[in-house]
Design a protein around this motif. Structure first.
Motif, short mmCIF file in Angstrom:
data_model
loop_
_atom_site.label_atom_id
_atom_site.label_comp_id
_atom_site.label_asym_id
_atom_site.label_seq_id
_atom_site.Cartn_x
_atom_site.Cartn_y
_atom_site.Cartn_z
N ASN A 217 0.82 -1.21 0.00
CA ASN A 217 0.00 0.00 0.00
C ASN A 217 0.86 1.26 0.00
OD1 ASN A 217 -2.39 -1.43 -0.05
ND2 ASN A 217 -2.71 -1.36 2.16
N GLU A 218 1.97 1.24 0.72
CA GLU A 218 2.89 2.38 0.69
C GLU A 218 3.48 2.54 -0.71
OE1 GLU A 218 4.64 2.50 5.27
OE2 GLU A 218 5.42 1.01 3.85
N ALA A 219 3.80 1.43 -1.35
CA ALA A 219 4.36 1.48 -2.71
C ALA A 219 3.35 2.10 -3.67
CB ALA A 219 4.75 0.09 -3.18
N ALA A 220 2.08 1.66 -3.58
CA ALA A 220 1.05 2.19 -4.47
C ALA A 220 0.89 3.69 -4.29
CB ALA A 220 -0.28 1.48 -4.22
N SER A 221 0.95 4.13 -3.05
CA SER A 221 0.80 5.56 -2.76
C SER A 221 1.92 6.37 -3.40
CB SER A 221 0.76 5.79 -1.26
OG SER A 221 0.68 7.17 -0.95
N LEU A 222 3.16 5.93 -3.21
CA LEU A 222 4.31 6.68 -3.73
C LEU A 222 4.39 6.57 -5.25
CD1 LEU A 222 7.02 5.94 -1.03
CD2 LEU A 222 6.03 8.15 -1.58
N LEU A 223 4.13 5.38 -5.80
CA LEU A 223 4.14 5.24 -7.25
C LEU A 223 3.05 6.09 -7.89
CD1 LEU A 223 4.68 1.37 -7.55
CD2 LEU A 223 6.35 3.14 -8.12
N GLY A 224 1.85 6.07 -7.28
CA GLY A 224 0.75 6.86 -7.81
C GLY A 224 1.06 8.35 -7.81
N GLU A 225 1.64 8.81 -6.73
CA GLU A 225 2.01 10.24 -6.65
C GLU A 225 3.02 10.59 -7.72
OE1 GLU A 225 4.04 13.33 -3.41
OE2 GLU A 225 3.34 11.36 -2.76
N LYS A 277 16.17 -13.21 9.75
CA LYS A 277 17.10 -13.80 10.71
C LYS A 277 18.52 -13.30 10.47
CE LYS A 277 14.50 -18.12 11.21
NZ LYS A 277 14.50 -19.58 10.90
N ASN A 278 18.78 -12.84 9.24
CA ASN A 278 20.13 -12.38 8.85
C ASN A 278 20.04 -11.00 8.20
OD1 ASN A 278 21.79 -15.08 9.17
ND2 ASN A 278 19.89 -15.62 8.13
N ARG A 279 19.25 -10.14 8.81
CA ARG A 279 18.90 -8.84 8.23
C ARG A 279 20.14 -7.97 8.01
NH1 ARG A 279 13.87 -5.85 11.08
NH2 ARG A 279 13.04 -4.65 9.31
N PRO A 280 20.34 -7.49 6.78
CA PRO A 280 21.52 -6.66 6.49
C PRO A 280 21.24 -5.18 6.75
CG PRO A 280 20.31 -7.02 4.48
CD PRO A 280 19.54 -7.75 5.57
N ALA A 281 22.30 -4.39 6.77
CA ALA A 281 22.13 -2.94 6.73
C ALA A 281 21.54 -2.59 5.37
CB ALA A 281 23.47 -2.25 6.92
N LEU A 282 20.59 -1.66 5.35
CA LEU A 282 19.94 -1.31 4.10
C LEU A 282 20.83 -0.42 3.23
CD1 LEU A 282 16.30 -0.63 5.37
CD2 LEU A 282 17.22 -2.71 4.32
N GLY A 283 20.66 -0.54 1.92
CA GLY A 283 21.46 0.21 0.98
C GLY A 283 21.01 1.65 0.82
N LYS A 284 21.56 2.31 -0.19
CA LYS A 284 21.37 3.76 -0.35
C LYS A 284 20.10 4.14 -1.10
CE LYS A 284 26.40 4.46 -0.64
NZ LYS A 284 27.50 4.86 -1.56
N VAL A 285 19.68 3.31 -2.05
CA VAL A 285 18.60 3.70 -2.97
C VAL A 285 17.25 3.34 -2.36
CG1 VAL A 285 17.69 3.51 -5.30
CG2 VAL A 285 20.16 3.27 -4.90
N LYS A 286 16.47 4.34 -2.02
CA LYS A 286 15.19 4.12 -1.36
C LYS A 286 14.05 4.13 -2.39
CE LYS A 286 17.45 3.95 2.42
NZ LYS A 286 17.74 2.61 2.99
N LEU A 287 12.86 3.71 -1.93
CA LEU A 287 11.70 3.71 -2.82
C LEU A 287 11.44 5.11 -3.36
CD1 LEU A 287 9.25 2.36 -4.12
CD2 LEU A 287 7.99 2.78 -1.98
N THR A 288 11.65 6.12 -2.52
CA THR A 288 11.44 7.51 -2.96
C THR A 288 12.37 7.89 -4.11
OG1 THR A 288 12.88 8.19 -1.14
CG2 THR A 288 10.50 8.36 -0.79
N ASP A 289 13.52 7.23 -4.20
CA ASP A 289 14.42 7.45 -5.33
C ASP A 289 13.92 6.69 -6.56
OD1 ASP A 289 16.40 8.92 -3.75
OD2 ASP A 289 16.87 6.98 -2.84
#
Length: 301
Positions: A217-225, A277-289
């Motif tokens: 739902n967050e993706a749809a909102s940002l993509l729609g905008e 269980k093995n969650r990494p640090a997140l990268g630089k490119v966000k959905l907003t990018d």
């Protein structure tokens, strides 16, 4: 170092090639398309034109490589809609080709592009081929170090939503809602792979790669905008209905069923259990990018 890359100049291969050349490595890029040679050479790399389904070609190209980067893909455009393709069997054979070529060439360092859920053959649908190839490469001699890279869902997979948005005014899938899931940019994958190539190799290691975590739902909102459709929604339909839609569009039955099963396992987070269980640090490119890139492709299509 002398590094050989499979995957041509795709979404990961091109930025990876640029990064490795910039670091001063000698890079050879394998491509099945002769027309790619000039583009590869323009980046400062060498081109090796041939097929990853040709184990002799692979063995010769891997000779004297310090590191090889392995990823599996079908080389024929439109293969997902070729009803005669046995996708799983073809990818398994490519995995066997890689194993044989690595052994024949005497390569001691391998970076393999696997995927989230590469740890299991249960409940991951089409992604079972990553599990299969990991198991094949695990059979390499003990003195061959292998780094298994396990990225999550690619942002670029969202380009497949464009046709549905234009036809139906919505994103229509068999999963959705407010539960967050991890996604990744190919640019962040390339950065992590380049980093791993410059780091020590020891035995068999695994690294998950992700850029951001958000809900459908967050993706749809940002993509729609981003595309000027503020009312864009993400709609959930039953597995069978989506499967019927895909098969009516001509998709290969094995591939369509595999994607349905994979996406069904995203409901409730089954697909991502080992990731968390093995969650990494997140990268630089966000959905907003990424939504900016999505909007550009949307308006050009």
């Amino acid at each position: 170092m002398n590094i050989v890359l499979t995957g041509s100049l795709g979404n990961i291969g091109k930025p990876l090639t640029v990064a490795l050349v910039k670091k001063g490595h000698t890079v050879t890029v394998i491509s099945s398309k002769p027309e790619r040679q000039k583009e590869i050479e323009a980046l400062g790399a060498k081109a090796a034109i041939g097929s990853i389904e040709d184990v002799g070609f692979l063995s010769e190209t891997f000779k004297n490589a310090d590191i090889v980067y392995l990823m599996e893909t079908l080389e024929t455009a439109g293969s997902f809609f070729d009803k005669n393709v046995d996708f799983i069997a073809t990818i398994n054979k490519i995995g066997q080709n890689y194993k044989q070529a690595v052994e024949t060439a005497g390569v001691k360092k391998v970076v393999h592009l696997s995927s989230v859920s590469g740890n299991t053959n249960q409940g991951n649908g089409i992604l079972i081929f990553h599990y299969n190839v990991e198991k094949i490469l695990q059979q390499l001699p003990a003195d061959v170090s292998v780094k298994f890279m396990r990225p999550v869902s690619f942002y670029t997979n969202m380009f497949a939503f464009i046709r549905g948005i234009k036809a139906q005014g919505a994103i229509v899938q068999n999963y959705g809602g407010d539960e967050k899931a991890p996604w990744v940019s190919p640019l962040d994958i390339a950065e992590v792979v380049a980093e791993e190539m410059d780091s020590p190799f020891h035995g068999r290691t695994i690294r998950y790669i992700a850029s951001d975590e958000f809900s459908p739902n967050e993706a749809a909102s940002l993509l729609g905008e981003a595309i000027g459709k503020q009312d864009l929604t993400w709609q959930v339909i039953p597995d069978q209905q989506l499967l019927d839609n895909w098969q009516a569009a001509g998709m290969n039955e094995q591939i369509a069923q595999g994607f349905i099963e994979m996406q069904a396992s995203m409901r409730g987070g089954l697909l991502f259990e080992d990731y968390y269980k093995n969650r990494p640090a997140l990268g630089k490119v966000k959905l907003t990018d990424f939504v900016k890139q999505f909007a550009a492709v949307y308006h050009q299509s």
